[in-house]
Design an enzyme around this catalytic site. Structure first.
Site, short mmCIF file in Angstrom:
data_model
loop_
_atom_site.label_atom_id
_atom_site.label_comp_id
_atom_site.label_asym_id
_atom_site.label_seq_id
_atom_site.Cartn_x
_atom_site.Cartn_y
_atom_site.Cartn_z
CB SER A 7 -0.94 0.00 1.21
OG SER A 7 -0.23 -0.23 2.41
CD GLU A 9 0.95 7.58 5.31
OE1 GLU A 9 0.63 6.49 5.83
OE2 GLU A 9 1.57 8.47 5.91
CG ASP A 100 1.17 14.55 16.89
OD1 ASP A 100 1.26 13.92 17.96
OD2 ASP A 100 1.75 14.22 15.84
CG PHE A 207 10.39 13.39 7.88
CD1 PHE A 207 9.86 14.64 8.16
CD2 PHE A 207 10.26 12.90 6.60
CE1 PHE A 207 9.23 15.39 7.18
CE2 PHE A 207 9.62 13.65 5.61
CZ PHE A 207 9.11 14.89 5.91
CG HIS A 257 1.57 1.91 4.58
ND1 HIS A 257 0.36 1.93 3.91
CD2 HIS A 257 1.73 3.16 5.09
CE1 HIS A 257 -0.18 3.14 3.99
NE2 HIS A 257 0.64 3.90 4.70
#
Length: 275
Positions: A7, A9, A100, A207, A257
């Site tokens: 998959s 994102e 968040d 990140f 993913h």
């Protein structure tokens, strides 16, 4: 062993130009035939409209799509309205997260943890949605301990989650140990490995500092040694992440993913080495 599910994102574009770029990216990545595309949901639901618009566009193109839904800052009424809108578009898959709060935001809303959101979705919609939740092989940065983090995952599964997607990582042993510990607790849902292609050293460091993903020292030093040589960074990153994916799949990971960052090249290159 079953065929692994792949998959991909995306994050919702903020401009018309970004939307056009994402359409081109999606067209390229659709050629890979992923099981579904997921679309993120900004802090405190700040990209809520963009998330839904992007998902609806993907569905209209004949692809499967899953909106992310974060609950921090939301109320039962606001989440109920979002779920109703998802159902009205025949969306059948959700990635349910705590999320968040955006900076400067006041109260946390009526939901404190993702398991409360999962429980609410199940109570409101029954089995309509296939629910994915987050898992953290290297421990959530706000968790008090690895055991507490694992128990938080267990609560999400008991609340009704169907599967999990992990935070990205570069240490396969962390993933395999996490899955083993989850199984010992009786957690039987698929735990899909989250994969972040390496294309930009500075961005990756930023990140990873935010989300607690560890970059192995040898990888970090090698990437730093390339300086501004982006071609070398991408070539080395492709080798490192390909080897990681191959080891994960060989070890029984039920799927991968890919965090595409709305770019097609790195995910495509990885995919082509794996299939």
């Amino acid at each position: 062993m079953e065929t692994p599910n792949f998959s991909i994102e995306f994050f919702p574009p903020k401009t018309a130009e970004g939307a056009e770029k994402l359409r081109a990216t999606r067209a390229q990545l659709s050629l890979l035939h992923p099981k579904y595309f997921s679309v993120t949901f900004g802090a405190g639901g700040s990209t809520q409209r963009g998330t839904l618009d992007t998902v609806v566009e993907i569905l209209a193109a004949g692809e499967q799509a899953a909106p992310h839904l974060s609950c921090v800052g939301g109320t039962r009424e606001s989440i109920r309205a979002i779920l109703a809108e998802f159902k009205s578009h025949n969306i059948r898959r959700i990635v349910a997260l705590r999320g968040d709060l955006p900076s400067g935001y006041g109260a946390a809303g009526e939901f404190r943890y993702a398991n409360e959101l999962v429980e609410f979705i199940r109570a409101e919609t029954g089995d309509w949605f296939h629910i994915e939740v987050a898992a953290y092989p290297e421990v959530h940065p706000q968790a008090r301990s690895p055991q507490d983090d694992l128990l938080a995952f267990e609560r999400k599964v008991k609340a009704g989650a169907d599967a999990a997607i992990t935070q990205y990582f570069y240490n396969a042993d962390a993933y395999f140990q996490y899955v083993e510990q989850a199984r010992k607790l009786g957690i039987a849902v698929p735990i899909v490995a989250g994969i972040m292609p390496i294309t930009n050293y500075t961005q990756l460091m930023r990140f990873s500092d935010m989300c607690g993903a560890e970059i192995p020292r040898w990888v970090r030093l090698k990437l730093a040694s390339f300086g501004d040589d982006s071609a070398s960074i991408k070539a080395f990153g492709l080798d490192v992440v390909t080897a990681l994916c191959q080891r994960l799949l060989a070890g029984g990971a039920p799927g991968l993913h890919f965090y595409s960052m709305n770019q097609a090249a790195a995910t495509t290159a990885l995919w082509q080495r794996l299939v």
